[in-house]
Motif scaffolding. Structure first.
Motif, PDB file in Angstrom:
ATOM      1  N   PRO A 160    -121.704 -49.591  36.530  1.00  0.00           N
ATOM      2  CA  PRO A 160    -120.627 -49.064  35.714  1.00  0.00           C
ATOM      3  C   PRO A 160    -120.782 -49.749  34.356  1.00  0.00           C
ATOM      4  O   PRO A 160    -120.682 -49.040  33.285  1.00  0.00           O
ATOM      5  CB  PRO A 160    -119.544 -48.872  36.527  1.00  0.00           C
ATOM      6  N   ILE A 161    -120.942 -50.920  34.428  1.00  0.00           N
ATOM      7  CA  ILE A 161    -121.024 -51.728  33.179  1.00  0.00           C
ATOM      8  C   ILE A 161    -122.078 -51.510  32.277  1.00  0.00           C
ATOM      9  O   ILE A 161    -122.210 -51.042  31.167  1.00  0.00           O
ATOM     10  CB  ILE A 161    -120.719 -53.080  33.432  1.00  0.00           C
ATOM     11  N   LEU A 162    -123.185 -51.202  33.022  1.00  0.00           N
ATOM     12  CA  LEU A 162    -124.452 -50.863  32.387  1.00  0.00           C
ATOM     13  C   LEU A 162    -124.258 -49.502  31.739  1.00  0.00           C
ATOM     14  O   LEU A 162    -125.037 -49.194  30.619  1.00  0.00           O
ATOM     15  CB  LEU A 162    -125.735 -51.101  33.429  1.00  0.00           C
ATOM     16  N   GLN A 163    -123.967 -48.472  32.722  1.00  0.00           N
ATOM     17  CA  GLN A 163    -123.944 -47.225  32.130  1.00  0.00           C
ATOM     18  C   GLN A 163    -123.020 -47.069  30.875  1.00  0.00           C
ATOM     19  O   GLN A 163    -123.408 -46.118  30.212  1.00  0.00           O
ATOM     20  CB  GLN A 163    -123.296 -46.443  33.414  1.00  0.00           C
ATOM     21  N   LYS A 164    -122.252 -48.061  30.519  1.00  0.00           N
ATOM     22  CA  LYS A 164    -121.443 -47.918  29.272  1.00  0.00           C
ATOM     23  C   LYS A 164    -122.008 -48.402  28.123  1.00  0.00           C
ATOM     24  O   LYS A 164    -121.532 -48.404  26.999  1.00  0.00           O
ATOM     25  CB  LYS A 164    -120.200 -48.565  29.419  1.00  0.00           C
ATOM     26  N   GLN A 165    -123.397 -49.302  28.388  1.00  0.00           N
ATOM     27  CA  GLN A 165    -124.059 -49.888  27.157  1.00  0.00           C
ATOM     28  C   GLN A 165    -124.903 -48.832  26.367  1.00  0.00           C
ATOM     29  O   GLN A 165    -125.362 -48.119  27.136  1.00  0.00           O
ATOM     30  CB  GLN A 165    -124.910 -50.781  27.816  1.00  0.00           C
ATOM     31  N   ASN A 166    -124.987 -48.886  25.328  1.00  0.00           N
ATOM     32  CA  ASN A 166    -125.674 -48.128  24.508  1.00  0.00           C
ATOM     33  C   ASN A 166    -127.415 -48.515  24.560  1.00  0.00           C
ATOM     34  O   ASN A 166    -127.785 -49.624  24.809  1.00  0.00           O
ATOM     35  CB  ASN A 166    -125.814 -48.406  22.950  1.00  0.00           C
ATOM     36  N   GLY A 167    -128.238 -47.423  24.876  1.00  0.00           N
ATOM     37  CA  GLY A 167    -129.563 -47.656  25.066  1.00  0.00           C
ATOM     38  C   GLY A 167    -129.924 -48.031  26.769  1.00  0.00           C
ATOM     39  O   GLY A 167    -131.103 -48.170  26.895  1.00  0.00           O
ATOM     40  N   PHE A 168    -128.949 -47.975  27.459  1.00  0.00           N
ATOM     41  CA  PHE A 168    -129.259 -48.330  28.816  1.00  0.00           C
ATOM     42  C   PHE A 168    -129.824 -47.124  29.377  1.00  0.00           C
ATOM     43  O   PHE A 168    -129.452 -45.774  29.248  1.00  0.00           O
ATOM     44  CB  PHE A 168    -127.930 -48.558  29.772  1.00  0.00           C
ATOM     45  N   VAL A 169    -130.934 -47.058  30.326  1.00  0.00           N
ATOM     46  CA  VAL A 169    -131.734 -46.027  30.709  1.00  0.00           C
ATOM     47  C   VAL A 169    -131.508 -46.006  32.119  1.00  0.00           C
ATOM     48  O   VAL A 169    -131.122 -44.900  32.767  1.00  0.00           O
ATOM     49  CB  VAL A 169    -133.126 -46.059  30.347  1.00  0.00           C
ATOM     50  N   ASP A 170    -131.780 -47.050  32.906  1.00  0.00           N
ATOM     51  CA  ASP A 170    -131.989 -46.921  34.503  1.00  0.00           C
ATOM     52  C   ASP A 170    -131.788 -48.322  35.009  1.00  0.00           C
ATOM     53  O   ASP A 170    -131.867 -49.637  34.266  1.00  0.00           O
ATOM     54  CB  ASP A 170    -133.260 -46.165  34.916  1.00  0.00           C
TER      55      ASP A 170
ATOM     56  N   ARG B 105    -128.302 -57.089  22.915  1.00  0.00           N
ATOM     57  CA  ARG B 105    -126.924 -56.693  22.646  1.00  0.00           C
ATOM     58  C   ARG B 105    -126.064 -56.908  24.052  1.00  0.00           C
ATOM     59  O   ARG B 105    -124.816 -57.385  24.251  1.00  0.00           O
ATOM     60  CB  ARG B 105    -126.731 -55.280  22.067  1.00  0.00           C
ATOM     61  N   TYR B 106    -126.370 -56.271  25.003  1.00  0.00           N
ATOM     62  CA  TYR B 106    -126.009 -56.368  26.544  1.00  0.00           C
ATOM     63  C   TYR B 106    -125.864 -57.632  27.116  1.00  0.00           C
ATOM     64  O   TYR B 106    -124.887 -58.144  27.321  1.00  0.00           O
ATOM     65  CB  TYR B 106    -126.915 -55.336  27.373  1.00  0.00           C
ATOM     66  N   GLN B 107    -127.173 -58.443  26.728  1.00  0.00           N
ATOM     67  CA  GLN B 107    -127.082 -59.628  27.243  1.00  0.00           C
ATOM     68  C   GLN B 107    -125.961 -60.675  26.581  1.00  0.00           C
ATOM     69  O   GLN B 107    -125.387 -61.786  27.110  1.00  0.00           O
ATOM     70  CB  GLN B 107    -128.386 -60.483  26.762  1.00  0.00           C
ATOM     71  N   ASN B 108    -125.804 -60.354  24.951  1.00  0.00           N
ATOM     72  CA  ASN B 108    -124.964 -61.223  24.413  1.00  0.00           C
ATOM     73  C   ASN B 108    -123.347 -60.836  24.587  1.00  0.00           C
ATOM     74  O   ASN B 108    -122.426 -61.664  24.271  1.00  0.00           O
ATOM     75  CB  ASN B 108    -125.356 -61.159  22.884  1.00  0.00           C
ATOM     76  N   LYS B 109    -123.236 -59.475  24.830  1.00  0.00           N
ATOM     77  CA  LYS B 109    -121.782 -59.111  24.893  1.00  0.00           C
ATOM     78  C   LYS B 109    -121.177 -58.751  26.397  1.00  0.00           C
ATOM     79  O   LYS B 109    -120.145 -59.190  26.855  1.00  0.00           O
ATOM     80  CB  LYS B 109    -121.845 -57.734  24.456  1.00  0.00           C
ATOM     81  N   ALA B 110    -122.057 -58.112  27.366  1.00  0.00           N
ATOM     82  CA  ALA B 110    -121.667 -57.608  28.567  1.00  0.00           C
ATOM     83  C   ALA B 110    -122.013 -58.513  29.653  1.00  0.00           C
ATOM     84  O   ALA B 110    -121.394 -58.431  30.943  1.00  0.00           O
ATOM     85  CB  ALA B 110    -121.775 -56.076  28.729  1.00  0.00           C
ATOM     86  N   PHE B 111    -123.033 -59.381  29.734  1.00  0.00           N
ATOM     87  CA  PHE B 111    -123.749 -59.936  30.814  1.00  0.00           C
ATOM     88  C   PHE B 111    -122.665 -60.894  31.422  1.00  0.00           C
ATOM     89  O   PHE B 111    -122.723 -61.201  32.595  1.00  0.00           O
ATOM     90  CB  PHE B 111    -125.003 -60.509  30.530  1.00  0.00           C
ATOM     91  N   LYS B 112    -121.885 -61.457  30.528  1.00  0.00           N
ATOM     92  CA  LYS B 112    -121.048 -62.445  30.773  1.00  0.00           C
ATOM     93  C   LYS B 112    -119.949 -61.967  32.228  1.00  0.00           C
ATOM     94  O   LYS B 112    -119.644 -62.478  33.135  1.00  0.00           O
ATOM     95  CB  LYS B 112    -120.013 -63.153  29.799  1.00  0.00           C
ATOM     96  N   THR B 113    -119.572 -60.624  32.041  1.00  0.00           N
ATOM     97  CA  THR B 113    -118.843 -59.974  32.938  1.00  0.00           C
ATOM     98  C   THR B 113    -119.658 -59.617  34.033  1.00  0.00           C
ATOM     99  O   THR B 113    -119.179 -59.883  34.989  1.00  0.00           O
ATOM    100  CB  THR B 113    -118.447 -58.444  32.366  1.00  0.00           C
ATOM    101  N   VAL B 114    -120.857 -59.402  34.025  1.00  0.00           N
ATOM    102  CA  VAL B 114    -121.559 -59.140  35.313  1.00  0.00           C
ATOM    103  C   VAL B 114    -121.776 -60.448  35.958  1.00  0.00           C
ATOM    104  O   VAL B 114    -121.789 -60.377  37.280  1.00  0.00           O
ATOM    105  CB  VAL B 114    -123.033 -58.483  34.798  1.00  0.00           C
TER     106      VAL B 114
END
Length: 107
Positions: free
Chosen positions: A28-38, A65-74
């Motif tokens: 669900p976190i990935l699906q909210k990221q711009n540019g995520f495909v699969d 962008r995902y690595q720098n912003k959302a990966f911490k939550t993951v």
């Protein structure tokens, strides 16, 4: 297209639980990221605890962008379930029949 491959070792007997957590909490976190495909998650049948998650992104910048912003939550979601540090590798996708792309073509 761009891909991130994250390899982790689940704590003893926890590879399927980790894969389920990735599906239920990380996806669900990935699906909210711009540019995520699969996302593809693999659980090894021969290496106990080995789990590989491969995410696909439209562009390298999206993955960064995902690595720098959302990966911490993951990381916070999976850290109690893994041993050691995740190994993160990145690649440009040369071709994919699943994603209908060819070398050098942006999705």
């Amino acid at each position: 297209m761009f891909t991130r491959i994250v390899e982790v070792t689940a704590k003893a007997g926890g590879s399927h639980e980790l894969a389920n957590t990735i599906r239920e909490k990380v996806l669900p976190i990935l699906q909210k990221q711009n540019g995520f495909v699969d996302e593809i998650v693999l659980v090894s049948e021969t290496e106990p605890g080995r789990v590989v998650a491969q995410s696909f992104w439209n562009k390298q910048e999206d993955a960064e962008r995902y690595q720098n912003k959302a990966f911490k939550t993951v990381r916070e979601a999976i850290d109690p379930m893994i041993e050691g540090e995740p190994l993160v590798r990145t690649f440009s996708v040369h071709h994919s029949t699943l994603h209908k792309i060819a070398a050098g073509k942006a999705a």
